[in-house]
Design an enzyme around this catalytic site. Structure first.
Site, short mmCIF file in Angstrom:
data_model
loop_
_atom_site.label_atom_id
_atom_site.label_comp_id
_atom_site.label_asym_id
_atom_site.label_seq_id
_atom_site.Cartn_x
_atom_site.Cartn_y
_atom_site.Cartn_z
CE1 TYR A 152 33.27 34.59 40.60
CE2 TYR A 152 30.94 34.01 40.69
CZ TYR A 152 32.14 34.27 41.32
OH TYR A 152 32.19 34.21 42.70
CE LYS A 156 34.18 31.40 42.15
NZ LYS A 156 35.44 31.19 42.91
P1 NAP Z 1 37.06 40.03 47.26
O1 NAP Z 1 36.62 40.78 48.46
O2 NAP Z 1 37.07 40.72 45.94
O3 NAP Z 1 38.48 39.41 47.56
C1 NAP Z 1 39.17 38.67 46.59
C2 NAP Z 1 40.65 38.71 46.91
O4 NAP Z 1 41.35 37.97 45.89
C3 NAP Z 1 41.21 40.13 46.88
O5 NAP Z 1 41.99 40.34 48.03
C4 NAP Z 1 42.04 40.14 45.61
O6 NAP Z 1 43.18 40.97 45.66
C5 NAP Z 1 42.50 38.70 45.53
N1 NAP Z 1 42.98 38.38 44.19
C6 NAP Z 1 42.42 38.70 43.01
N2 NAP Z 1 43.17 38.26 41.98
C7 NAP Z 1 44.24 37.63 42.54
C8 NAP Z 1 45.37 36.97 42.01
N3 NAP Z 1 45.55 36.85 40.67
N4 NAP Z 1 46.29 36.45 42.86
C9 NAP Z 1 46.12 36.57 44.20
N5 NAP Z 1 45.06 37.17 44.76
C10 NAP Z 1 44.12 37.71 43.95
O7 NAP Z 1 36.15 38.73 47.03
P2 NAP Z 1 35.30 37.82 48.05
O8 NAP Z 1 33.90 38.24 47.93
O9 NAP Z 1 35.96 37.75 49.36
O10 NAP Z 1 35.41 36.42 47.28
C11 NAP Z 1 36.35 35.41 47.66
C12 NAP Z 1 36.06 34.15 46.85
O11 NAP Z 1 34.72 33.71 47.11
C13 NAP Z 1 36.17 34.33 45.35
O12 NAP Z 1 36.69 33.16 44.75
C14 NAP Z 1 34.74 34.52 44.93
O13 NAP Z 1 34.53 34.19 43.59
C15 NAP Z 1 34.03 33.58 45.89
N6 NAP Z 1 32.61 33.88 46.09
C16 NAP Z 1 32.21 35.08 46.63
C17 NAP Z 1 30.86 35.32 46.80
C18 NAP Z 1 30.34 36.62 47.37
O14 NAP Z 1 29.10 36.80 47.40
N7 NAP Z 1 31.17 37.52 47.85
C19 NAP Z 1 29.92 34.37 46.42
C20 NAP Z 1 30.35 33.16 45.88
C21 NAP Z 1 31.71 32.93 45.73
P3 NAP Z 1 43.08 42.57 45.41
O15 NAP Z 1 42.44 43.11 46.62
O16 NAP Z 1 44.49 43.00 45.26
O17 NAP Z 1 42.28 42.73 44.15
#
Ligand code: NAP
Length: 251
Positions: A152, A156
């Protein structure tokens, strides 16, 4: 077709992507809510259309070339040429390096990096044709290194180099590219991490909040606000930047 701009937000079925999609719709954009299946986009699309906005659901796997091509063609036909792209889709496959499988490595690099590459390559022609575009990529504080996240953190950090190169190549076509690097944000993704490390959710939020200057956990709307700025008309002179949205400074 109206002259309102069209945005694609990947991984917008829930979490940060859903908040960004909703916010861009509030800003007046038509929004393609893209996630793995159309059904998983339904709540976000309903939230937008119930509030008077314009949105469609698009089921696609961002790591699959044919799926991406079909998705972008569908958006262009049904909603108008996409000129805002938010590469937000993401997954975690955390493990210490010595236990990390090749599948765990490939899956994470595939969704974040290959996915952002395929989506941006497919959408850029619409931006270049329009002479205007905004690419917003989701990085993370994990880009700076994080135990258990070799895959990851590499993805990133890669998003940051990808963003800067897009800014250099596409600037002359009126296209900006920027990255948001969130700290701890309360979503299903971090709930799964709390479970994996065996902590109660409330304790996990508190531990993360206590470790940063603003002393609270981040919420998806914190990231949506920053995405809204990068996507805005007025941000056309801001490009190739990485902004840490993490409740305090990061190096
Ligand atoms: P999340 O709640 O897990 O949501 C991620 C979404 O991406 C889910 O709806 C998932 O679909 C979808 N997804 C996964 N694989 C995919 C694919 N191959 N094609 C299309 N859609 C896909 O994550 P989040 O926390 O909102 O994170 C969103 C972004 O922010 C990510 O890039 C993550 O790395 C980044 N981020 C998050 C945090 C944090 O603390 N939450 C911190 C830093 C960065 P499904 O529901 O079907 O699996």
């Amino acid at each position: 077709m109206s002259d309102r701009r069209t945005a694609i937000v990947t991984g917008a079925g829930r979490g940060i992507g859903a908040a960004i999609a909703t916010r861009l719709a509030q800003d007046g954009l038509a929004v393609a809510v893209l996630d793995l299946s159309e059904e998983s986009c339904a709540d976000t699309v309903a939230a937008i259309t119930d509030a008077g906005g314009s949105a469609i659901a698009v089921g696609a796997d961002v790591s699959d070339e044919a799926s991406v091509t079909a998705a972008v063609d569908k958006v262009a036909a049904e909603l108008g040429a996409p000129t805002v792209l938010v590469n937000n889709a993401g997954i975690l496959r955390d493990n210490l390096l010595f236990k990390m499988s090749v599948d765990d490595w490939d899956a994470v690099l595939g969704v974040h990096l290959r996915g952002a590459f395929l989506m941006t390559r497919a959408v850029q022609k619409h931006m270049v044709d329009a002479g205007w575009g905004r690419v917003v990529n989701l990085s993370s504080t994990s880009a700076l290194g994080n135990r258990g996240q070799a895959n990851y953190s590499a993805a990133k950090a890669g998003m940051q180099g990808f963003t800067k190169t897009l800014a250099i190549e596409l600037g002359k076509f009126g296209v900006t590219a920027n990255a948001i690097a969130p700290g701890f944000i309360q979503t299903d993704m971090t709930k799964a991490t709390a479970e994996r490390v065996g902590m109660e959710w409330e304790d996990f939020v508190k531990a993360n909040a206590d470790a940063i200057p603003v002393k609270r956990g981040g919420v998806p709307e914190d990231i949506a606000h920053t995405a809204s700025f990068f996507a805005s008309e007025g941000a056309g002179f801001v490009s190739g930047q990485v902004i840490y949205v993490a409740g305090g400074p990061r190096d």
